[in-house]
Every structure is written in C-alpha cells, then in structure tokens.
Design a protein around this motif. Structure first.
Motif, PDB file in Angstrom:
ATOM      1  N   TYR A  44      19.459  15.954  -1.497  1.00  0.00           N
ATOM      2  CA  TYR A  44      19.254  15.698  -0.086  1.00  0.00           C
ATOM      3  C   TYR A  44      19.672  16.506   0.644  1.00  0.00           C
ATOM      4  N   PHE A  45      19.410  17.034   1.996  1.00  0.00           N
ATOM      5  CA  PHE A  45      20.127  17.989   2.982  1.00  0.00           C
ATOM      6  C   PHE A  45      20.204  17.741   4.234  1.00  0.00           C
ATOM      7  N   ASN A  46      20.975  18.134   5.016  1.00  0.00           N
ATOM      8  CA  ASN A  46      20.768  18.055   6.229  1.00  0.00           C
ATOM      9  C   ASN A  46      22.100  19.124   6.861  1.00  0.00           C
ATOM     10  N   ALA A  47      21.929  19.167   8.096  1.00  0.00           N
ATOM     11  CA  ALA A  47      22.669  20.305   8.918  1.00  0.00           C
ATOM     12  C   ALA A  47      23.608  19.497  10.178  1.00  0.00           C
ATOM     13  N   THR A  48      24.701  19.908  10.539  1.00  0.00           N
ATOM     14  CA  THR A  48      25.353  19.316  11.572  1.00  0.00           C
ATOM     15  C   THR A  48      25.894  20.644  12.451  1.00  0.00           C
ATOM     16  N   ALA A  49      25.480  20.561  13.645  1.00  0.00           N
ATOM     17  CA  ALA A  49      26.032  21.605  14.680  1.00  0.00           C
ATOM     18  C   ALA A  49      27.087  20.964  15.345  1.00  0.00           C
ATOM     19  N   ARG A  50      28.065  21.900  15.894  1.00  0.00           N
ATOM     20  CA  ARG A  50      29.203  21.644  16.645  1.00  0.00           C
ATOM     21  C   ARG A  50      29.399  22.849  17.581  1.00  0.00           C
ATOM     22  N   ASP A  51      29.860  22.131  18.684  1.00  0.00           N
ATOM     23  CA  ASP A  51      30.274  23.332  19.851  1.00  0.00           C
ATOM     24  C   ASP A  51      31.801  23.628  20.218  1.00  0.00           C
ATOM     25  N   THR A  52      32.037  24.338  20.736  1.00  0.00           N
ATOM     26  CA  THR A  52      33.597  24.431  20.905  1.00  0.00           C
ATOM     27  C   THR A  52      34.083  23.095  21.783  1.00  0.00           C
ATOM     28  N   LEU A  53      33.218  22.514  22.465  1.00  0.00           N
ATOM     29  CA  LEU A  53      33.870  21.165  23.188  1.00  0.00           C
ATOM     30  C   LEU A  53      33.886  20.085  22.638  1.00  0.00           C
ATOM     31  N   GLY A  54      33.523  20.008  21.333  1.00  0.00           N
ATOM     32  CA  GLY A  54      33.644  18.923  20.307  1.00  0.00           C
ATOM     33  C   GLY A  54      32.194  18.171  20.196  1.00  0.00           C
ATOM     34  N   ASN A  55      31.126  18.502  20.944  1.00  0.00           N
ATOM     35  CA  ASN A  55      29.970  17.998  20.634  1.00  0.00           C
ATOM     36  C   ASN A  55      29.371  18.080  19.371  1.00  0.00           C
ATOM     37  N   ILE A  56      28.784  17.095  18.819  1.00  0.00           N
ATOM     38  CA  ILE A  56      28.251  17.396  17.334  1.00  0.00           C
ATOM     39  C   ILE A  56      26.712  16.587  17.581  1.00  0.00           C
ATOM     40  N   ASN A  57      25.889  17.391  16.832  1.00  0.00           N
ATOM     41  CA  ASN A  57      24.489  16.687  16.713  1.00  0.00           C
ATOM     42  C   ASN A  57      24.028  16.991  15.350  1.00  0.00           C
ATOM     43  N   SER A  58      23.389  16.393  14.620  1.00  0.00           N
ATOM     44  CA  SER A  58      22.984  16.428  13.102  1.00  0.00           C
ATOM     45  C   SER A  58      21.343  16.279  12.933  1.00  0.00           C
ATOM     46  N   THR A  59      20.709  16.874  12.116  1.00  0.00           N
ATOM     47  CA  THR A  59      19.347  16.744  11.811  1.00  0.00           C
ATOM     48  C   THR A  59      19.159  15.321  11.017  1.00  0.00           C
ATOM     49  N   GLU A  60      18.062  15.053  10.765  1.00  0.00           N
ATOM     50  CA  GLU A  60      17.663  13.972   9.927  1.00  0.00           C
ATOM     51  C   GLU A  60      17.958  14.603   8.541  1.00  0.00           C
ATOM     52  N   THR A  61      18.322  13.664   7.682  1.00  0.00           N
ATOM     53  CA  THR A  61      18.419  13.881   6.280  1.00  0.00           C
ATOM     54  C   THR A  61      17.126  14.009   5.316  1.00  0.00           C
ATOM     55  N   ARG A  62      16.675  15.017   4.782  1.00  0.00           N
ATOM     56  CA  ARG A  62      15.565  15.353   4.073  1.00  0.00           C
ATOM     57  C   ARG A  62      15.827  15.332   2.534  1.00  0.00           C
ATOM     58  N   ASN A  63      14.790  15.070   1.744  1.00  0.00           N
ATOM     59  CA  ASN A  63      15.134  15.277   0.362  1.00  0.00           C
ATOM     60  C   ASN A  63      14.001  16.200  -0.358  1.00  0.00           C
ATOM     61  N   VAL A  64      14.445  16.611  -1.420  1.00  0.00           N
ATOM     62  CA  VAL A  64      13.454  17.446  -2.280  1.00  0.00           C
ATOM     63  C   VAL A  64      13.558  17.050  -3.868  1.00  0.00           C
ATOM     64  N   THR A  65      12.739  16.933  -4.627  1.00  0.00           N
ATOM     65  CA  THR A  65      12.979  16.674  -5.957  1.00  0.00           C
ATOM     66  C   THR A  65      12.645  17.858  -6.714  1.00  0.00           C
ATOM     67  N   ILE A  66      13.442  18.184  -7.680  1.00  0.00           N
ATOM     68  CA  ILE A  66      13.164  19.659  -8.462  1.00  0.00           C
ATOM     69  C   ILE A  66      12.714  18.927  -9.980  1.00  0.00           C
ATOM     70  N   ASP A  67      11.739  19.164 -10.338  1.00  0.00           N
ATOM     71  CA  ASP A  67      11.082  18.861 -11.462  1.00  0.00           C
ATOM     72  C   ASP A  67      10.444  19.928 -12.143  1.00  0.00           C
ATOM     73  N   THR A  68      10.920  20.473 -13.174  1.00  0.00           N
ATOM     74  CA  THR A  68      10.621  21.926 -14.096  1.00  0.00           C
ATOM     75  C   THR A  68       9.945  21.465 -15.392  1.00  0.00           C
ATOM     76  N   ILE A  69      10.207  19.795 -15.700  1.00  0.00           N
ATOM     77  CA  ILE A  69       9.639  19.747 -17.057  1.00  0.00           C
ATOM     78  C   ILE A  69       8.239  19.033 -16.993  1.00  0.00           C
ATOM     79  N   LYS A  70       7.604  19.454 -18.142  1.00  0.00           N
ATOM     80  CA  LYS A  70       5.941  18.818 -18.315  1.00  0.00           C
ATOM     81  C   LYS A  70       6.261  17.588 -18.786  1.00  0.00           C
ATOM     82  N   PRO A  71       5.225  16.697 -18.353  1.00  0.00           N
ATOM     83  CA  PRO A  71       5.320  15.209 -19.030  1.00  0.00           C
ATOM     84  C   PRO A  71       5.017  15.595 -20.565  1.00  0.00           C
ATOM     85  N   THR A  72       5.721  14.500 -21.302  1.00  0.00           N
ATOM     86  CA  THR A  72       5.017  14.559 -22.767  1.00  0.00           C
ATOM     87  C   THR A  72       4.165  13.699 -22.845  1.00  0.00           C
TER      88      THR A  72
END
Length: 175
Positions: A44-72
């Motif tokens: 899962y990955f996401n990002a959070t931005a902050r400014d010097t005044l303390g305001n915060i905003n975040s992206t949605e959380t996305r996901n990715v599956t890493i699969d390098t193995i062939k099916p048996t």
C-alpha cells in the motif's frame, strides 16, 4: 502539492505487517521515489503534504501486488500418461494449478485452445475437461495457467494416440 507555505511531503510504503519505507521530500519538484528489490506481496502507498502553517492533506491509499512467480501446473489422474495408445475414443484431462493470484487455465489439443471447467479451493485450481467421440489419430495436449500479474506456465506436452480400429488378419498358408 501546491501550496505557498509548502513544508514537505511524506510518502509511505507499507504492507499488512508494517511500514516498509517512509520518505520525506522537502522540495516542490522532487516527488519521485522508486522502490526496488521488494518481495512478492501486497503493498500500500500514499502521501501526506504539510505546509508551514500546520495544514495537512493526504492522498487516497492505493495498492499494488508484486507477483514474479509463475503458477505451478501439473497433470493429475485420470489424465493418460505421455505416449499412451488407447482404443477408447474419449480423453479425460485433469490438471491442477496453484498460485495466489491464479487467473485462468486452458488446454491446447493439437494447437486448438479449449477452456476446461475449473474450481478454486484456496489458492489451488482444479481443472477438468472430457472430449468424447474423437476420431482415430494422434492428439498432442498441453495445459496452461496464468495469474493476474501475467505470469504464465505450462505442462509438458502429452501425446495420446486413439486407435479404435481392430487389426485385420488373413490366413495365407496353409490353405
């Protein structure tokens, strides 16, 4: 991020167990991170931005599956052995495929693609097809499986010869 009082962006990469990486970026033009050498699994990955005044905003959380193995994939009973000669005009092909992200299984018979009936139990797939009323001849059969990441594997090719014609015999000598 766009903000006149930009402070930083924190990019998070994590899996179900823990945070894998947390990177702080403090320049407006440096948002690229490349994660390498990750093990197979769901991330899962996401990002959070902050400014010097303390305001915060975040992206949605996305996901990715890493699969390098062939099916048996393996032929199982009652699939005939390789180089089988049989007098029955039907062939039953059974194979199993194992992969966490199993997507599809199929069979080729002399190059033509056939879709078997597959059932899932856990990460195992059991696929079965029956061909009836086949003509005499040689049939080359290979089973295939792929997963949702595009990894593909196949079995060895089995050769099965159907011969339903009884041999003829003539007595030549003595008359």
């Amino acid at each position: 991020s766009t903000d006149v009082s930009f402070a930083n962006i924190t990019i998070y990469l994590y899996n179900a167990d823990k945070t894998i990486n947390q990177t702080n970026v403090s320049t407006l033009n440096s948002y690229f991170i490349n994660y390498t050498s990750l093990s197979d699994g769901l991330y899962y990955f996401n990002a959070t931005a902050r400014d010097t005044l303390g305001n915060i905003n975040s992206t949605e959380t996305r996901n990715v599956t890493i699969d390098t193995i062939k099916p048996t994939i393996n032929f199982t009973s009652p699939t005939p052995s390789n180089n089988t000669y049989q007098s029955s005009n039907s062939i039953i092909i059974n194979f199993t495929g194992v992969d966490v992200n199993f997507q599809d299984g199929w069979i080729t018979r002399n190059g033509a693609i056939h879709s078997p009936s597959c059932n899932k139990i856990g990460s195992n797939y059991y696929c079965l097809t029956t061909w009836l009323s086949l003509s005499d001849g040689q049939y080359n059969i290979t089973a295939y499986a792929n997963d949702s990441a595009g990894n593909q594997n196949n079995t060895e090719t089995k050769t099965i010869v159907i011969d339903t014609i009884n041999p003829s015999i003539n007595l030549i000598y003595p008359l």
